[in-house]
Design an enzyme around this catalytic site. Sequence first.
Site, PDB file in Angstrom:
ATOM      1  N   TYR A   1       0.847  -1.203   0.000  1.00 36.62           N
ATOM      2  CA  TYR A   1       0.000   0.000   0.000  1.00 36.62           C
ATOM      3  C   TYR A   1       0.879   1.249   0.000  1.00 36.62           C
ATOM      4  O   TYR A   1       0.712   2.145  -0.846  1.00 36.62           O
ATOM      5  CB  TYR A   1      -0.883  -0.042   1.242  1.00 36.62           C
ATOM      6  CG  TYR A   1      -1.803   1.132   1.444  1.00 36.62           C
ATOM      7  CD1 TYR A   1      -2.873   1.369   0.586  1.00 36.62           C
ATOM      8  CD2 TYR A   1      -1.620   1.998   2.529  1.00 36.62           C
ATOM      9  CE1 TYR A   1      -3.735   2.443   0.799  1.00 36.62           C
ATOM     10  CE2 TYR A   1      -2.478   3.060   2.754  1.00 36.62           C
ATOM     11  CZ  TYR A   1      -3.531   3.288   1.890  1.00 36.62           C
ATOM     12  OH  TYR A   1      -4.383   4.342   2.104  1.00 36.62           O
TER      13      TYR A   1
HETATM   14  N1  LIG Z   1      -9.757   5.965   5.276  1.00 32.53           N
HETATM   15  C1  LIG Z   1      -8.555   6.369   5.650  1.00 32.53           C
HETATM   16  O1  LIG Z   1      -8.233   6.457   6.834  1.00 32.53           O
HETATM   17  C2  LIG Z   1      -7.550   6.732   4.593  1.00 32.53           C
HETATM   18  C3  LIG Z   1      -6.323   7.252   5.034  1.00 32.53           C
HETATM   19  C4  LIG Z   1      -5.378   7.611   4.084  1.00 32.53           C
HETATM   20  C5  LIG Z   1      -5.663   7.486   2.742  1.00 32.53           C
HETATM   21  N2  LIG Z   1      -6.866   6.983   2.357  1.00 32.53           N
HETATM   22  C6  LIG Z   1      -7.094   6.878   0.916  1.00 32.53           C
HETATM   23  O2  LIG Z   1      -8.359   7.426   0.599  1.00 32.53           O
HETATM   24  C7  LIG Z   1      -8.901   6.750  -0.538  1.00 32.53           C
HETATM   25  C8  LIG Z   1     -10.303   6.253  -0.231  1.00 32.53           C
HETATM   26  O3  LIG Z   1     -10.234   5.386   0.889  1.00 32.53           O
HETATM   27  P1  LIG Z   1     -11.534   4.945   1.695  1.00 32.53           P
HETATM   28  O4  LIG Z   1     -11.111   4.800   3.091  1.00 32.53           O
HETATM   29  O5  LIG Z   1     -12.677   5.826   1.357  1.00 32.53           O
HETATM   30  O6  LIG Z   1     -11.766   3.470   1.070  1.00 32.53           O
HETATM   31  P2  LIG Z   1     -13.050   2.494   1.104  1.00 32.53           P
HETATM   32  O7  LIG Z   1     -14.018   2.930   2.139  1.00 32.53           O
HETATM   33  O8  LIG Z   1     -12.497   1.116   1.152  1.00 32.53           O
HETATM   34  O9  LIG Z   1     -13.693   2.731  -0.349  1.00 32.53           O
HETATM   35  C9  LIG Z   1     -12.941   2.330  -1.450  1.00 32.53           C
HETATM   36  C10 LIG Z   1     -13.639   2.731  -2.747  1.00 32.53           C
HETATM   37  O10 LIG Z   1     -12.794   2.331  -3.840  1.00 32.53           O
HETATM   38  C11 LIG Z   1     -13.499   1.389  -4.662  1.00 32.53           C
HETATM   39  N3  LIG Z   1     -12.572   0.361  -5.109  1.00 32.53           N
HETATM   40  C12 LIG Z   1     -11.733  -0.395  -4.343  1.00 32.53           C
HETATM   41  N4  LIG Z   1     -11.065  -1.268  -5.110  1.00 32.53           N
HETATM   42  C13 LIG Z   1     -11.464  -1.063  -6.390  1.00 32.53           C
HETATM   43  C14 LIG Z   1     -11.152  -1.675  -7.620  1.00 32.53           C
HETATM   44  N5  LIG Z   1     -10.278  -2.690  -7.724  1.00 32.53           N
HETATM   45  N6  LIG Z   1     -11.783  -1.232  -8.738  1.00 32.53           N
HETATM   46  C15 LIG Z   1     -12.690  -0.229  -8.652  1.00 32.53           C
HETATM   47  N7  LIG Z   1     -13.034   0.402  -7.507  1.00 32.53           N
HETATM   48  C16 LIG Z   1     -12.428  -0.029  -6.383  1.00 32.53           C
HETATM   49  C17 LIG Z   1     -14.593   0.822  -3.773  1.00 32.53           C
HETATM   50  O11 LIG Z   1     -15.660   0.315  -4.590  1.00 32.53           O
HETATM   51  P3  LIG Z   1     -16.764  -0.719  -3.942  1.00 32.53           P
HETATM   52  O12 LIG Z   1     -17.649   0.115  -3.059  1.00 32.53           O
HETATM   53  O13 LIG Z   1     -17.525  -1.241  -5.109  1.00 32.53           O
HETATM   54  O14 LIG Z   1     -16.004  -1.737  -3.193  1.00 32.53           O
HETATM   55  C18 LIG Z   1     -14.976   2.048  -2.947  1.00 32.53           C
HETATM   56  O15 LIG Z   1     -15.810   2.919  -3.690  1.00 32.53           O
HETATM   57  C19 LIG Z   1      -7.918   5.623  -0.869  1.00 32.53           C
HETATM   58  O16 LIG Z   1      -7.039   6.075  -1.887  1.00 32.53           O
HETATM   59  C20 LIG Z   1      -7.142   5.446   0.418  1.00 32.53           C
HETATM   60  O17 LIG Z   1      -5.843   4.948   0.192  1.00 32.53           O
HETATM   61  C21 LIG Z   1      -7.807   6.598   3.248  1.00 32.53           C
END
Ligand SMILES: NC(=O)c1ccc[n+]([C@@H]2O[C@H](COP(=O)([O-])OP(=O)(O)OC[C@H]3O[C@@H](n4cnc5c(N)ncnc54)[C@H](OP(=O)(O)O)[C@@H]3O)[C@@H](O)[C@H]2O)c1
Length: 231
Positions: A138
């Site tokens: 990651y």
């Molecule tokens: N949450 C945190 O604390 C955090 C911290 C730092 C950075 N981030 C970054 O913020 C971004 C969003 O994170 P999040 O926490 O909102 O993630 P999340 O809740 O897991 O949501 C992930 C999203 O990406 C989609 N997705 C995942 N794998 C995919 C694939 N192979 N093809 C197409 N779509 C895909 C999912 O679609 P489905 O709904 O269909 O599964 C969902 O819409 C990411 O880049 C993550 O690295 C998050």
Amino acid sequence: MVTGGSRGIGRAIVRRLAADGARVVFGYRQDRAAAEALTRELDGVVAVQADLADPGSVDALFAPVGDGLDILVNNAAVNPPCPISELTAADFDRVMAVNARFPLLAMQRAATLLRDGGRIINISTLNTAMPAPGIALYAASKAALEQFTAVASREFGGRGITVNTVSPGATDTDLLRATNPPEVLEQTTSFTALGRIGEPADIAAVVAFLAGPDAGWITGQNLRATGGLLI
Ligand SMILES: NC(=O)c1ccc[n+]([C@@H]2O[C@H](COP(=O)([O-])OP(=O)(O)OC[C@H]3O[C@@H](n4cnc5c(N)ncnc54)[C@H](OP(=O)(O)O)[C@@H]3O)[C@@H](O)[C@H]2O)c1
């Protein structure tokens, strides 16, 4: 265009950009119910199902865009926690494909569609500056994304297109809860200057700023929106 718009930070970005007047196309992988709920909630928003690990997903995602684009947000990512001792070549390929290869190909495609003055915003993570066990792929994939961002800012700048990274800290989403037990989240809160876990809307606000006219002089930057978890 927002990838990963069905849940979490991506959904907040879709809501915020739509509220600010954008016509949004967003991608998702499998949560059709969540994607459809969002298209019902927001007039004119279009959802596209595609797995970003599939190179053909670039065509699928951009199909509804037509011949003009203003904003690309590469948000979707995966983080299957795994110690280095147990990683496989297949794990490497999948995480790199979703988190780094797709965003690069999407930037390449967007460059042909973006109007002058367009915006590219790539979502990374504070973990490229604050490594933790189990997230080697990651963190490495996001480090690659940060470098793609920096280089693209130089390549696309001549047309007034800005390319920036937003690096969230701990933000309350499915991804955060799946990768951190409650006691870790409590500890994270206590280390965060603003004294809480971030909300997806906190990150969407930063994305909206970079997408808007007031951020036209900011490019090639990594804006760490962590509430002071990383200072
Ligand atoms: N949450 C945190 O604390 C955090 C911290 C730092 C950075 N981030 C970054 O913020 C971004 C969003 O994170 P999040 O926490 O909102 O993630 P999340 O809740 O897991 O949501 C992930 C999203 O990406 C989609 N997705 C995942 N794998 C995919 C694939 N192979 N093809 C197409 N779509 C895909 C999912 O679609 P489905 O709904 O269909 O599964 C969902 O819409 C990411 O880049 C993550 O690295 C998050």
